[in-house]
Motif scaffolding. Structure first.
Motif, PDB file in Angstrom:
ATOM      1  N   ASP A  26       0.836  -1.205   0.000  1.00 18.14           N
ATOM      2  CA  ASP A  26       0.000   0.000   0.000  1.00 18.14           C
ATOM      3  C   ASP A  26       0.872   1.258   0.000  1.00 18.14           C
ATOM      4  O   ASP A  26       0.544   2.257  -0.659  1.00 18.14           O
ATOM      5  N   ARG A  27       1.969   1.213   0.751  1.00 13.81           N
ATOM      6  CA  ARG A  27       2.890   2.355   0.754  1.00 13.81           C
ATOM      7  C   ARG A  27       3.447   2.594  -0.648  1.00 13.81           C
ATOM      8  O   ARG A  27       3.530   3.736  -1.113  1.00 13.81           O
ATOM      9  N   ASP A  28       3.830   1.520  -1.328  1.00 15.03           N
ATOM     10  CA  ASP A  28       4.405   1.679  -2.665  1.00 15.03           C
ATOM     11  C   ASP A  28       3.375   2.157  -3.680  1.00 15.03           C
ATOM     12  O   ASP A  28       3.705   2.905  -4.612  1.00 15.03           O
ATOM     13  N   ASN A  49      -7.174   7.142  -9.856  1.00 14.90           N
ATOM     14  CA  ASN A  49      -7.873   5.961 -10.368  1.00 14.90           C
ATOM     15  C   ASN A  49      -6.921   4.789 -10.569  1.00 14.90           C
ATOM     16  O   ASN A  49      -7.249   3.637 -10.265  1.00 14.90           O
ATOM     17  N   GLU A  50      -5.731   5.080 -11.099  1.00 18.50           N
ATOM     18  CA  GLU A  50      -4.751   4.021 -11.328  1.00 18.50           C
ATOM     19  C   GLU A  50      -4.298   3.423  -9.998  1.00 18.50           C
ATOM     20  O   GLU A  50      -4.085   2.206  -9.886  1.00 18.50           O
ATOM     21  N   ALA A  51      -4.127   4.270  -8.986  1.00 18.50           N
ATOM     22  CA  ALA A  51      -3.710   3.773  -7.671  1.00 18.50           C
ATOM     23  C   ALA A  51      -4.786   2.866  -7.082  1.00 18.50           C
ATOM     24  O   ALA A  51      -4.483   1.812  -6.509  1.00 18.50           O
ATOM     25  N   VAL A  52      -6.041   3.256  -7.220  1.00 14.38           N
ATOM     26  CA  VAL A  52      -7.133   2.439  -6.698  1.00 14.38           C
ATOM     27  C   VAL A  52      -7.217   1.116  -7.461  1.00 14.38           C
ATOM     28  O   VAL A  52      -7.477   0.054  -6.871  1.00 14.38           O
ATOM     29  N   ARG A 107      -6.153  -4.881  -7.173  1.00  8.50           N
ATOM     30  CA  ARG A 107      -5.447  -6.106  -7.553  1.00  8.50           C
ATOM     31  C   ARG A 107      -4.571  -6.648  -6.431  1.00  8.50           C
ATOM     32  O   ARG A 107      -4.340  -7.864  -6.352  1.00  8.50           O
ATOM     33  N   TYR A 108      -4.071  -5.767  -5.569  1.00 10.61           N
ATOM     34  CA  TYR A 108      -3.046  -6.213  -4.629  1.00 10.61           C
ATOM     35  C   TYR A 108      -3.379  -5.972  -3.157  1.00 10.61           C
ATOM     36  O   TYR A 108      -2.667  -6.462  -2.294  1.00 10.61           O
ATOM     37  N   SER A 109      -4.420  -5.220  -2.865  1.00  9.50           N
ATOM     38  CA  SER A 109      -4.723  -4.908  -1.473  1.00  9.50           C
ATOM     39  C   SER A 109      -6.095  -5.462  -1.115  1.00  9.50           C
ATOM     40  O   SER A 109      -6.558  -6.437  -1.709  1.00  9.50           O
ATOM     41  N   ASP A 110      -6.732  -4.870  -0.126  1.00 10.75           N
ATOM     42  CA  ASP A 110      -8.067  -5.285   0.281  1.00 10.75           C
ATOM     43  C   ASP A 110      -8.948  -4.047   0.409  1.00 10.75           C
ATOM     44  O   ASP A 110      -8.528  -2.936   0.069  1.00 10.75           O
ATOM     45  N   GLU A 111     -10.167  -4.224   0.893  1.00 10.59           N
ATOM     46  CA  GLU A 111     -11.105  -3.105   0.951  1.00 10.59           C
ATOM     47  C   GLU A 111     -10.587  -1.972   1.831  1.00 10.59           C
ATOM     48  O   GLU A 111     -10.686  -0.790   1.480  1.00 10.59           O
ATOM     49  N   GLN A 112     -10.015  -2.324   2.980  1.00  9.47           N
ATOM     50  CA  GLN A 112      -9.477  -1.292   3.868  1.00  9.47           C
ATOM     51  C   GLN A 112      -8.345  -0.531   3.193  1.00  9.47           C
ATOM     52  O   GLN A 112      -8.252   0.695   3.288  1.00  9.47           O
ATOM     53  N   GLY A 113      -7.468  -1.263   2.493  1.00  9.61           N
ATOM     54  CA  GLY A 113      -6.369  -0.617   1.789  1.00  9.61           C
ATOM     55  C   GLY A 113      -6.863   0.308   0.697  1.00  9.61           C
ATOM     56  O   GLY A 113      -6.340   1.411   0.512  1.00  9.61           O
ATOM     57  N   ARG A 114      -7.877  -0.120  -0.046  1.00 14.56           N
ATOM     58  CA  ARG A 114      -8.435   0.722  -1.107  1.00 14.56           C
ATOM     59  C   ARG A 114      -8.990   2.018  -0.544  1.00 14.56           C
ATOM     60  O   ARG A 114      -8.770   3.095  -1.112  1.00 14.56           O
ATOM     61  N   ARG A 115      -9.732   1.914   0.557  1.00 16.51           N
ATOM     62  CA  ARG A 115     -10.311   3.122   1.155  1.00 16.51           C
ATOM     63  C   ARG A 115      -9.216   4.060   1.651  1.00 16.51           C
ATOM     64  O   ARG A 115      -9.299   5.282   1.456  1.00 16.51           O
ATOM     65  N   GLY A 158      -8.507   7.828   0.131  1.00 16.81           N
ATOM     66  CA  GLY A 158      -8.624   8.995   1.001  1.00 16.81           C
ATOM     67  C   GLY A 158      -7.340   9.787   1.100  1.00 16.81           C
ATOM     68  O   GLY A 158      -7.351  11.031   1.042  1.00 16.81           O
ATOM     69  N   VAL A 159      -6.211   9.101   1.233  1.00 11.63           N
ATOM     70  CA  VAL A 159      -4.918   9.793   1.334  1.00 11.63           C
ATOM     71  C   VAL A 159      -4.622  10.569   0.059  1.00 11.63           C
ATOM     72  O   VAL A 159      -4.183  11.731   0.106  1.00 11.63           O
ATOM     73  N   LEU A 160      -4.873   9.972  -1.092  1.00  8.47           N
ATOM     74  CA  LEU A 160      -4.576  10.656  -2.349  1.00  8.47           C
ATOM     75  C   LEU A 160      -5.515  11.839  -2.582  1.00  8.47           C
ATOM     76  O   LEU A 160      -5.105  12.853  -3.154  1.00  8.47           O
ATOM     77  N   ARG A 161      -6.766  11.720  -2.157  1.00 10.07           N
ATOM     78  CA  ARG A 161      -7.672  12.873  -2.272  1.00 10.07           C
ATOM     79  C   ARG A 161      -7.139  14.051  -1.467  1.00 10.07           C
ATOM     80  O   ARG A 161      -7.134  15.198  -1.929  1.00 10.07           O
TER      81      ARG A 161
END
Length: 209
Positions: free
Chosen positions: A156-158, A179-182, A187-195, A199-202
Motif C-alpha cells: 500500500d505504501r508503494d 484511479n490508477e492507484a485504486v 489487484r493487490y490490497s483489500d477493501e481497507q487498503g483501497r479506502r 482517502g490519502v490521495l484525495r
C-alpha cells in the motif's frame, strides 16, 4: 491493458524487491525484460506468502478468543475482538488471492504489451520513487490524519508512492493518478487498503492545489 498501466504494476512489483529502510537504486536501464519479470514474480510470491502468514495469525487469534470466551462467564465481551480478528484475517486472505491471481496473469499481459517500452517506463517509475522516497513519505505522512505511512502494508505504501511520482514526475492528471492507484489496490490490497489509499490521495491532491 495500456502500456502505462502495466508499467505501473511492474514498477510496484520491482519496488517490493527493494528494502524499504535502506537507500537503494532501481535496476539499471539496460536490465532485460526477463529479469524484470523474474523480479516481479518473486515479489508477488513474497507478498502472497506474507499475506497468507498474517491471515493465518489473525484467524488463529480469532479461534483462541472464541475458545477463551467459552471458558468465561463474560465471554460475550470478547466477541468484538473475535470479529475484528476474523475481518482482518479474511481481508489478508483476499490480498493473497488477488496477488496470486495477478501473478498468474502477468506473463500474458507482458506478451500483449509493448515490452521494451513497458520495461523502460517501469524502471523509470521505480527509480523516481527511490530517488525521492524520503520526501514523498514525509509529504504523504502530512496528510495521513492521525495515521502513519509506516503502519500501512508495504504494498500500500508503494502504491501511494507511485501515485505521487505519477503526479509530480510524469505529469499524470490527478484523477487518472488516483484511479490508477485504486486499480492497483483492487489487484493487490483489500477493501481497507483501497479506502485508505483513495482517502490519502484525495487529501494529497487537494493540498497541492
Amino acid at each position: 491493458m495500456q502500456s502505462r498501466t502495466l508499467a505501473r504494476e511492474l514498477a510496484l512489483l520491482i519496488l517490493g524487491q527493494i528494502s524499504d529502510r535502506a537507500s537503494a537504486t532501481a535496476p539499471s536501464a539496460d536490465t532485460s525484460l526477463e529479469v524484470v519479470l523474474q523480479q516481479a514474480q518473486a515479489s508477488l510470491v513474497e507478498h502472497v506468502r506474507e499475506a497468507l502468514d498474517r491471515s493465518a495469525d489473525e484467524l488463529q487469534r480469532a479461534q483462541q478468543e472464541l475458545l477463551d470466551s467459552e471458558l468465561q462467564e463474560a465471554g460475550g465481551e470478547r466477541l468484538p475482538r473475535v470479529r475484528q480478528h476474523l475481518q482482518t484475517g479474511l481481508g489478508l486472505g483476499e490480498q493473497a488471492i488477488n496477488r496470486l491471481s495477478a501473478s498468474l496473469e502477468l506473463p500474458r499481459l507482458l506478451l500483449l504489451a509493448d515490452q521494451d517500452g513497458v520495461r523502460r517506463d517501469a524502471l523509470a517509475r521505480a527509480a523516481a520513487v527511490l530517488r525521492g522516497r524520503a520526501s514523498i513519505d514525509g509529504r504523504l505522512d502530512a496528510v495521513m490524519e492521525g495515521w502513519r505511512l509506516t503502519r500501512l502494508p508495504r504494498i500500500d505504501r508503494d502504491i501511494l508512492r507511485l501515485a505521487v511520482v505519477d503526479l509530480e514526475t510524469f505529469a499524470t492528471p490527478p484523477a487518472v493518478a488516483c484511479n490508477e492507484a485504486v486499480e492497483l489496490a483492487n489487484r493487490y490490497s483489500d477493501e481497507q487498503g483501497r479506502r485508505m489509499i483513495n482517502g490519502v490521495l484525495r487529501r494529497f491532491t487537494t493540498a497541492k492545489v
